[in-house]
Design a protein around this motif. Structure first.
Motif, mmCIF file in Angstrom:
data_model
loop_
_atom_site.group_PDB
_atom_site.id
_atom_site.type_symbol
_atom_site.label_atom_id
_atom_site.label_comp_id
_atom_site.label_asym_id
_atom_site.label_seq_id
_atom_site.Cartn_x
_atom_site.Cartn_y
_atom_site.Cartn_z
ATOM 1 N N PHE B 151 0.825 -1.195 0.000
ATOM 2 C CA PHE B 151 0.000 0.000 0.000
ATOM 3 C C PHE B 151 0.866 1.253 0.000
ATOM 4 O O PHE B 151 0.483 2.277 -0.550
ATOM 5 C CB PHE B 151 -0.932 0.003 1.207
ATOM 6 C CG PHE B 151 -1.884 1.149 1.206
ATOM 7 C CD1 PHE B 151 -2.881 1.229 0.254
ATOM 8 C CD2 PHE B 151 -1.767 2.164 2.135
ATOM 9 C CE1 PHE B 151 -3.757 2.296 0.230
ATOM 10 C CE2 PHE B 151 -2.643 3.241 2.112
ATOM 11 C CZ PHE B 151 -3.634 3.308 1.171
ATOM 12 N N ASP B 152 2.065 1.150 0.591
ATOM 13 C CA ASP B 152 2.930 2.331 0.674
ATOM 14 C C ASP B 152 3.363 2.807 -0.706
ATOM 15 O O ASP B 152 3.520 4.006 -0.932
ATOM 16 C CB ASP B 152 4.158 2.030 1.532
ATOM 17 C CG ASP B 152 3.775 1.843 2.988
ATOM 18 O OD1 ASP B 152 2.701 2.359 3.358
ATOM 19 O OD2 ASP B 152 4.508 1.188 3.731
ATOM 20 N N ALA B 163 -0.165 16.311 -3.864
ATOM 21 C CA ALA B 163 0.665 17.502 -3.728
ATOM 22 C C ALA B 163 0.464 18.424 -4.930
ATOM 23 O O ALA B 163 0.348 19.639 -4.787
ATOM 24 C CB ALA B 163 2.128 17.094 -3.599
ATOM 25 N N LYS B 167 -1.314 22.243 -5.077
ATOM 26 C CA LYS B 167 -0.680 23.418 -5.665
ATOM 27 C C LYS B 167 -1.486 23.972 -6.841
ATOM 28 O O LYS B 167 -1.086 24.935 -7.476
ATOM 29 C CB LYS B 167 0.740 23.064 -6.152
ATOM 30 C CG LYS B 167 1.762 23.086 -5.017
ATOM 31 C CD LYS B 167 3.173 22.963 -5.561
ATOM 32 C CE LYS B 167 3.549 21.517 -5.688
ATOM 33 N NZ LYS B 167 4.891 21.290 -6.204
ATOM 34 N N ILE B 221 -14.654 14.221 8.045
ATOM 35 C CA ILE B 221 -14.414 12.820 7.709
ATOM 36 C C ILE B 221 -14.173 12.678 6.216
ATOM 37 O O ILE B 221 -13.246 12.011 5.765
ATOM 38 C CB ILE B 221 -15.599 11.934 8.151
ATOM 39 C CG1 ILE B 221 -15.694 11.933 9.675
ATOM 40 C CG2 ILE B 221 -15.436 10.528 7.629
ATOM 41 C CD1 ILE B 221 -16.737 11.021 10.225
ATOM 42 N N ASP B 224 -10.826 13.773 5.245
ATOM 43 C CA ASP B 224 -9.808 12.817 5.649
ATOM 44 C C ASP B 224 -9.818 11.597 4.730
ATOM 45 O O ASP B 224 -8.788 11.009 4.413
ATOM 46 C CB ASP B 224 -10.091 12.399 7.098
ATOM 47 C CG ASP B 224 -9.055 11.426 7.625
ATOM 48 O OD1 ASP B 224 -7.884 11.809 7.664
ATOM 49 O OD2 ASP B 224 -9.428 10.286 7.971
ATOM 50 N N LEU B 225 -11.022 11.259 4.293
ATOM 51 C CA LEU B 225 -11.182 10.015 3.523
ATOM 52 C C LEU B 225 -10.808 10.151 2.060
ATOM 53 O O LEU B 225 -10.227 9.236 1.486
ATOM 54 C CB LEU B 225 -12.640 9.563 3.595
ATOM 55 C CG LEU B 225 -13.026 8.686 4.764
ATOM 56 C CD1 LEU B 225 -14.431 8.163 4.553
ATOM 57 C CD2 LEU B 225 -12.062 7.523 4.887
ATOM 58 N N ARG B 228 -7.357 9.471 0.996
ATOM 59 C CA ARG B 228 -7.070 8.054 1.188
ATOM 60 C C ARG B 228 -7.749 7.227 0.104
ATOM 61 O O ARG B 228 -7.207 6.214 -0.350
ATOM 62 C CB ARG B 228 -7.558 7.624 2.568
ATOM 63 C CG ARG B 228 -6.734 6.486 3.087
ATOM 64 C CD ARG B 228 -7.052 6.175 4.517
ATOM 65 N NE ARG B 228 -6.675 7.242 5.414
ATOM 66 C CZ ARG B 228 -7.306 7.479 6.568
ATOM 67 N NH1 ARG B 228 -8.326 6.744 6.920
ATOM 68 N NH2 ARG B 228 -6.901 8.436 7.343
ATOM 69 N N PHE B 235 -3.863 2.020 -5.534
ATOM 70 C CA PHE B 235 -3.406 0.707 -5.059
ATOM 71 C C PHE B 235 -4.134 -0.413 -5.800
ATOM 72 O O PHE B 235 -3.504 -1.357 -6.301
ATOM 73 C CB PHE B 235 -3.660 0.618 -3.559
ATOM 74 C CG PHE B 235 -3.186 -0.653 -2.922
ATOM 75 C CD1 PHE B 235 -1.877 -1.063 -3.070
ATOM 76 C CD2 PHE B 235 -4.048 -1.434 -2.171
ATOM 77 C CE1 PHE B 235 -1.428 -2.225 -2.478
ATOM 78 C CE2 PHE B 235 -3.604 -2.594 -1.572
ATOM 79 C CZ PHE B 235 -2.299 -2.996 -1.733
#
Lengths: 135, 293
Positions: B151-152, B163, B167, B221, B224-225, B228, B235
């Protein structure tokens, strides 16, 4: 004895735990909370921390979770965690790696609010390390 | 006509090639299994995530204060294309078909006067896009040396995308990858990441009807989600890609092995013919020599 309900812990890589449990304590962003059977529908974000799961048999499992979401629905509780490691399998270097990740996140964050959020995560992680050592 | 010695060498070399392709096919088959298992294991998270976001997002539909990741920037001038391909070749048309799809999109967008930026994941895509659109590639991620995609890896790619979005470098982000249908069919797919396309989830029984409590608020929420969710989609795409790559390599190597077999047969036939021809020729020489006496 408390009534059991369905609990699933999912990380992006796999389904980590799917079991009947009686109680789950989770580290919410705004404070720890416990979930028992019949909890009202509820969605909360999680901070890095330890989730304590009490299985129907009475066995207690502690799991480190990072960056996640808890979804309590009538069907049961689902925790979506970006990373989840059982505490018993956790090594000191893994925690160090987690902190390193958080530190780079702080360094790379763009914008003030993102940086603050990353810094908060780092602080929460460091807290956690303190409490783990104490335990 | 090639000499006997030459033919013999050819046969030996084709045989060696066949052994290699056979081995590659078996390795790909083993890796395919693992890649499929990984893709399978990642599915629960992605579906749950989509459900939760679907629930949250329907509340925001059409509202002005929806997060930018969901509502978009209101423009569609600058497009970011994330092209995910393999690190290695020798897998049939796998890389080429993804690149072809991406290229069609680029051509269409450029014709419409849009600005295109490309982020490549994987070496092969970068190599073949560099020739035509090298000046459009703004960044490249290589997954060389990554044994199994974690996942990383996806989070890294997503972090780059986020990012750039923060911008204000692009308005729309589309991901290109290959969906795994079966060993013989991999479907190159374009998927819009930003603004997020919410698939209407038909799950009234489990969560749709219930009144949810949110902590902190719904907006927090969702904020935040959504980043991800981008990472999760990347992924999933990378895992599908990995499975597709191995599937494509397996069938390509199967073909190559079969072709090598055909070639060996043809060459052996030719070899035997010319060997017999030579023996016959020698016999004739001996006999006519004896008759002359």
């Amino acid at each position: 004895m408390a009534a059991p309900f369905k609990f699933e812990l999912v990380s992006p890589e796999r389904l980590l735990l799917s079991a009947e449990v009686t109680q789950v304590d989770l580290p919410g962003t705004e404070g720890d909370f416990g979930v028992l059977a019949g909890h009202a529908p509820f969605v909360a974000t999680l901070r890095p921390g330890i989730a304590t799961v009490t299985k129907s048999g009475g066995e207690v499992v502690k799991i480190f979770v990072r960056g996640g979401l808890a979804d309590v629905s009538p069907a049961g509780l689902t925790v979506l965690a970006e990373k989840a490691i059982p505490v018993s399998e956790m090594k000191a270097d893994q925690i160090a790696a987690e902190i390193a990740v958080a530190e780079t996140a702080v360094a790379n964050a763009i914008g003030e609010s993102a940086r603050q959020a990353a810094a908060l995560k780092l602080a929460q992680l460091k807290d956690l390390v303190g409490s783990l050592k104490a335990a | 006509m090639a000499s006997l010695k030459e033919l013999k060498n050819r046969i030996a070399s084709v045989k060696a090639t066949q052994k290699i392709t056979k081995a590659m096919q078996m390795v790909a088959a083993a890796k395919l299994r693992r890649a499929q298992d990984a893709a399978e294991a990642a599915r629960p998270y992605a579906t749950r995530m989509a459900e939760v976001i679907g629930n949250l997002a329907t509340g925001f539909a059409g509202r002005d204060d929806a997060p930018a990741l969901l509502g978009g920037t209101g423009k569609s001038q600058v497009h970011l294309l994330v092209v995910a391909t393999a690190e290695r070749g020798l897998c049939g048309g796998f890389n080429a078909s993804i690149v072809r799809l991406a290229r069609e999109h680029i051509r269409k967008l450029l014709a419409e006067g849009k600005t295109v930026k490309i982020l490549t994941v994987g070496k092969k895509g970068a190599d073949s896009l560099r020739r035509d659109y090298g000046n459009l590639i703004i960044d490249r991620v290589e997954l060389r040396g990554v044994k199994s995609i974690g996942f990383d890896n996806a989070a890294d790619v997503a972090a780059k995308v986020m990012a750039l979005f923060a911008k204000g470098e692009f308005d729309v982000c589309t991901l290109f990858y290959s969906r795994f249908r079966s060993v013989i069919a991999q479907i190159p797919t374009a998927k819009q990441l930003i603004p997020a396309k919410i698939e209407a989830t038909a799950t009234p029984a489990t969560s749709g009807t219930a009144l949810y409590d949110y902590e902190p608020g719904e907006a927090e929420i969702l904020e935040d989600l959504l980043p991800r969710a981008v990472a999760v989609q990347v992924f999933t795409a990378l895992l599908e890609n990995a499975a597709s790559e191995q599937g494509a390599r397996m069938s390509a190597m199967d073909n190559a092995t079969r072709n090598a077999g055909d070639m060996i047969n043809r060459l052996s036939l030719e070899y035997n013919r010319s060997r017999q021809a030579q023996i016959t020729k020698e016999l004739i020489e001996i006999i006519s020599g004896a008759e002359a006496l």
